[in-house]
Design a protein around this motif. Sequence first.
Motif, mmCIF file in Angstrom:
data_model
loop_
_atom_site.group_PDB
_atom_site.id
_atom_site.type_symbol
_atom_site.label_atom_id
_atom_site.label_comp_id
_atom_site.label_asym_id
_atom_site.label_seq_id
_atom_site.Cartn_x
_atom_site.Cartn_y
_atom_site.Cartn_z
ATOM 1 N N GLY A 1 -42.226 -41.414 12.464
ATOM 2 C CA GLY A 1 -41.483 -41.057 11.253
ATOM 3 C C GLY A 1 -42.059 -41.570 9.954
ATOM 4 N N ILE A 2 -43.250 -42.187 10.005
ATOM 5 C CA ILE A 2 -43.887 -42.712 8.795
ATOM 6 C C ILE A 2 -44.731 -41.599 8.173
ATOM 7 C CG2 ILE A 2 -45.491 -44.429 7.871
ATOM 8 C CD1 ILE A 2 -44.738 -46.175 10.347
ATOM 9 N N THR A 3 -44.465 -41.287 6.933
ATOM 10 C CA THR A 3 -45.181 -40.200 6.258
ATOM 11 C C THR A 3 -46.198 -40.706 5.238
ATOM 12 O OG1 THR A 3 -43.363 -40.043 4.667
ATOM 13 C CG2 THR A 3 -43.312 -38.531 6.550
ATOM 14 N N CYS A 4 -46.108 -41.986 4.876
ATOM 15 C CA CYS A 4 -47.000 -42.569 3.866
ATOM 16 C C CYS A 4 -47.270 -44.015 4.233
ATOM 17 C CB CYS A 4 -46.361 -42.483 2.480
ATOM 18 S SG CYS A 4 -47.307 -43.261 1.142
ATOM 19 N N PHE A 5 -48.530 -44.459 4.068
ATOM 20 C CA PHE A 5 -48.844 -45.869 4.317
ATOM 21 C C PHE A 5 -49.722 -46.412 3.198
ATOM 22 C CE2 PHE A 5 -52.298 -43.521 6.232
ATOM 23 C CZ PHE A 5 -53.434 -44.325 6.166
ATOM 24 N N ASN A 6 -49.505 -47.681 2.896
ATOM 25 C CA ASN A 6 -50.258 -48.398 1.873
ATOM 26 C C ASN A 6 -51.234 -49.318 2.596
ATOM 27 O OD1 ASN A 6 -50.983 -49.446 -0.677
ATOM 28 N ND2 ASN A 6 -49.475 -51.091 -0.498
ATOM 29 N N ASP A 7 -52.530 -49.036 2.472
ATOM 30 C CA ASP A 7 -53.536 -49.648 3.326
ATOM 31 C C ASP A 7 -54.412 -50.635 2.564
ATOM 32 O OD1 ASP A 7 -54.441 -49.613 6.054
ATOM 33 O OD2 ASP A 7 -56.304 -48.706 5.372
ATOM 34 N N MET A 8 -54.859 -51.658 3.260
ATOM 35 C CA MET A 8 -55.827 -52.607 2.713
ATOM 36 C C MET A 8 -56.918 -52.787 3.759
ATOM 37 S SD MET A 8 -55.456 -56.668 1.708
ATOM 38 C CE MET A 8 -54.301 -56.491 0.355
ATOM 39 N N THR B 1 -38.801 -18.469 5.656
ATOM 40 C CA THR B 1 -39.779 -18.034 6.656
ATOM 41 C C THR B 1 -39.543 -18.749 7.972
ATOM 42 O OG1 THR B 1 -41.412 -17.620 4.919
ATOM 43 C CG2 THR B 1 -42.239 -17.861 7.168
ATOM 44 N N THR B 2 -39.219 -20.043 7.891
ATOM 45 C CA THR B 2 -38.902 -20.839 9.081
ATOM 46 C C THR B 2 -37.524 -21.460 8.908
ATOM 47 O OG1 THR B 2 -41.242 -21.372 9.409
ATOM 48 C CG2 THR B 2 -39.640 -22.756 10.544
ATOM 49 N N HIS B 3 -36.692 -21.327 9.926
ATOM 50 C CA HIS B 3 -35.325 -21.850 9.887
ATOM 51 C C HIS B 3 -35.176 -22.845 11.038
ATOM 52 C CE1 HIS B 3 -30.789 -20.722 9.316
ATOM 53 N NE2 HIS B 3 -31.014 -22.015 9.198
ATOM 54 N N THR B 4 -35.055 -24.123 10.724
ATOM 55 C CA THR B 4 -35.004 -25.170 11.744
ATOM 56 C C THR B 4 -33.602 -25.759 11.809
ATOM 57 O OG1 THR B 4 -37.343 -25.710 11.395
ATOM 58 C CG2 THR B 4 -35.992 -27.364 12.498
ATOM 59 N N LYS B 5 -32.941 -25.568 12.952
ATOM 60 C CA LYS B 5 -31.608 -26.111 13.159
ATOM 61 C C LYS B 5 -31.703 -27.340 14.060
ATOM 62 C CE LYS B 5 -29.281 -21.640 12.673
ATOM 63 N NZ LYS B 5 -28.355 -20.658 13.307
ATOM 64 N N LEU B 6 -31.113 -28.432 13.604
ATOM 65 C CA LEU B 6 -31.190 -29.710 14.314
ATOM 66 C C LEU B 6 -29.764 -30.232 14.498
ATOM 67 C CD1 LEU B 6 -34.164 -31.164 12.247
ATOM 68 C CD2 LEU B 6 -34.291 -30.217 14.555
ATOM 69 N N ASP B 7 -29.086 -29.748 15.545
ATOM 70 C CA ASP B 7 -27.648 -29.935 15.685
ATOM 71 C C ASP B 7 -27.213 -31.376 15.908
ATOM 72 O OD1 ASP B 7 -27.307 -27.214 15.360
ATOM 73 O OD2 ASP B 7 -27.308 -26.794 17.515
ATOM 74 N N ASP B 8 -28.095 -32.224 16.478
ATOM 75 C CA ASP B 8 -27.719 -33.606 16.774
ATOM 76 C C ASP B 8 -28.513 -34.623 15.954
ATOM 77 O OD1 ASP B 8 -25.782 -33.075 18.826
ATOM 78 O OD2 ASP B 8 -27.440 -32.538 20.155
ATOM 79 N N HIS B 9 -29.121 -34.175 14.878
ATOM 80 C CA HIS B 9 -30.075 -35.003 14.147
ATOM 81 C C HIS B 9 -29.554 -35.479 12.798
ATOM 82 C CE1 HIS B 9 -32.609 -32.989 17.062
ATOM 83 N NE2 HIS B 9 -33.651 -33.701 16.696
ATOM 84 N N ILE B 10 -30.118 -36.605 12.374
ATOM 85 C CA ILE B 10 -29.990 -37.036 10.985
ATOM 86 C C ILE B 10 -31.351 -36.894 10.330
ATOM 87 C CG2 ILE B 10 -30.324 -39.490 11.614
ATOM 88 C CD1 ILE B 10 -28.528 -40.180 9.167
ATOM 89 N N LEU B 11 -31.367 -36.330 9.141
ATOM 90 C CA LEU B 11 -32.596 -36.148 8.376
ATOM 91 C C LEU B 11 -32.674 -37.248 7.323
ATOM 92 C CD1 LEU B 11 -34.956 -34.019 8.178
ATOM 93 C CD2 LEU B 11 -33.726 -33.085 6.205
ATOM 94 N N ILE B 12 -33.777 -37.988 7.318
ATOM 95 C CA ILE B 12 -33.983 -39.056 6.338
ATOM 96 C C ILE B 12 -35.295 -38.799 5.602
ATOM 97 C CG2 ILE B 12 -32.733 -40.708 7.780
ATOM 98 C CD1 ILE B 12 -35.475 -42.008 8.447
ATOM 99 N N PRO B 13 -35.507 -39.455 4.460
ATOM 100 C CA PRO B 13 -36.838 -39.367 3.833
ATOM 101 C C PRO B 13 -37.888 -39.942 4.779
ATOM 102 C CG PRO B 13 -35.227 -40.391 2.361
ATOM 103 C CD PRO B 13 -34.594 -40.325 3.708
ATOM 104 N N GLY B 14 -39.113 -39.453 4.677
ATOM 105 C CA GLY B 14 -40.189 -40.040 5.459
ATOM 106 C C GLY B 14 -40.301 -41.525 5.179
ATOM 107 N N LEU B 15 -40.488 -42.315 6.218
ATOM 108 C CA LEU B 15 -40.614 -43.769 6.057
ATOM 109 C C LEU B 15 -41.955 -44.106 5.411
ATOM 110 C CD1 LEU B 15 -39.216 -44.728 9.562
ATOM 111 C CD2 LEU B 15 -38.008 -44.880 7.381
ATOM 112 N N ILE B 16 -41.971 -45.166 4.619
ATOM 113 C CA ILE B 16 -43.168 -45.592 3.902
ATOM 114 C C ILE B 16 -43.541 -46.987 4.375
ATOM 115 C CG2 ILE B 16 -44.182 -46.074 1.643
ATOM 116 C CD1 ILE B 16 -42.099 -44.111 0.450
ATOM 117 N N ASN B 17 -44.707 -47.104 4.967
ATOM 118 C CA ASN B 17 -45.221 -48.393 5.443
ATOM 119 C C ASN B 17 -45.941 -49.059 4.268
ATOM 120 O OD1 ASN B 17 -46.390 -50.533 6.771
ATOM 121 N ND2 ASN B 17 -47.200 -49.329 8.468
ATOM 122 N N LEU B 18 -45.303 -50.043 3.656
ATOM 123 C CA LEU B 18 -45.795 -50.593 2.389
ATOM 124 C C LEU B 18 -46.966 -51.546 2.551
ATOM 125 C CD1 LEU B 18 -45.323 -50.466 -0.668
ATOM 126 C CD2 LEU B 18 -43.651 -52.318 -0.422
#
Length: 444
Positions: free
Chosen positions: A125-132, A54-71
């Motif tokens: 780029g942080i997709t998840c955080f561990n909060d206190m 449905t959506t086609h995203t082209k990122l010609d100059d990019h590196i794709l990494i997993p979302g960063l996790i702020n522990l």
Amino acid sequence: MTTTPEKIDLLIEPRWIAAVDSDSTLSNHAVAINKDRIVAVLPTREARTRFAPTTHTKLDDHILIPGLINLHTHAAMTLMRGIADDLPLMEWLQKHIWPTEGANLSPQFVHDGTRLACAEMLKGGITCFNDMYFYPDAAASAASDLGMRAVLGITTLEFPTPYASDATDYISKGLAVRQDWLSNPLINFCLAPHAPYTVTDASFERILTLSEQLNLPIHCHLHETAQEVEESIRQHGMRPLKRLHRLGLLGPNLIGVHAVHLNDDDLELLATTSSNIAHCPTSNLKLASGLAPVAKMRQIGINVGLGTDGAASNNRLDMFAEMRLASLLAKGVSGNAQALPAREVLRMATLGAAQALGMADRIGSITPGKQADLCAIDLGAPETRPCFDPLSHVINVAGREHVTHVWVAGKCCVDNKSLRKTKQNNLESALALWQNILEFRQQS
């Protein structure tokens, strides 16, 4: 016979992919996503014939990494960014942070502070955080509003705050909030005893029982300062880690935060019990807590993730800064230029953190079947060129300003550097109000 292409929601074609679950950096590959999950990672030419996105995203100059996790962070404390800089930990806490919290802490404070933190983290780029922190229901609402994944602490202290009166009250309120959010796949919980110097043996024992019953991680400040270790020896006759080990808390469910002041016995305990560490290099330096022996931890097999700590003690929620600083400090402290290379640091900020949270089967790498938590980094700008090793560039060259796209569970949260889901004007007015309130109360 012509095969009908498989319909999917999204196909991402970056120049490079750092999947993290393998040591290689892929080029000319694509990531296929349907609903909230990664369907396939495959050569781009094959992906174009196999899938009808449905959506086609082209990122010609990019590196794709997993979302960063702020522990490790205290998201709502972003509202206190910079109010008490250049002070040692206990003076910072006792004379500035705790009094400010006592005067201002409320569900609205936590909701607005967490919204601000989530906006900053997602754009970095942080997709998840561990909060206190306190009022986890308000924090859950804020993270959910922005579509971010969160692991929220059932924070426990022995002394009262505006949120709760004693350890039993903290735990009861936290468990009730967890129950209310069980059906939300992006909101998870952990048990968060603040520190050995603020929690009794009896409370730790109850927390251990709950951890075993509910299979929840235990998130606790640990060995952050030399004073903390000395005080534990004076009061309990042993170092904090040994005390927690005697109580049964060390193990794969423990996330020890900071872990700066460790001797060889401490390191052996962490390694033999498969305990986890949340390393917060910027906060450790800013509060003059010391230099954690991270290279030695990794050398003996201790799982280490990265955290920013709160913006009140960092003053940024910037995992790119933490990755680069962690790598540089490890090299400097160990005297080994090969310590914590780029690949290992990225793993710490993604799959290592996911492992510590008990979520490595769901997030932390670009692996078919896992949740589509992803971050795209533009390496085409002049300051990032030439690029001979894109993975090295992620750690040593790029910053959060180069993040262009972020997806959480397959949904785009940041598109061309802009947040997709936020009531920006409402947030800005709330921040202006809080700044006025905090300034007035500090001057009173």
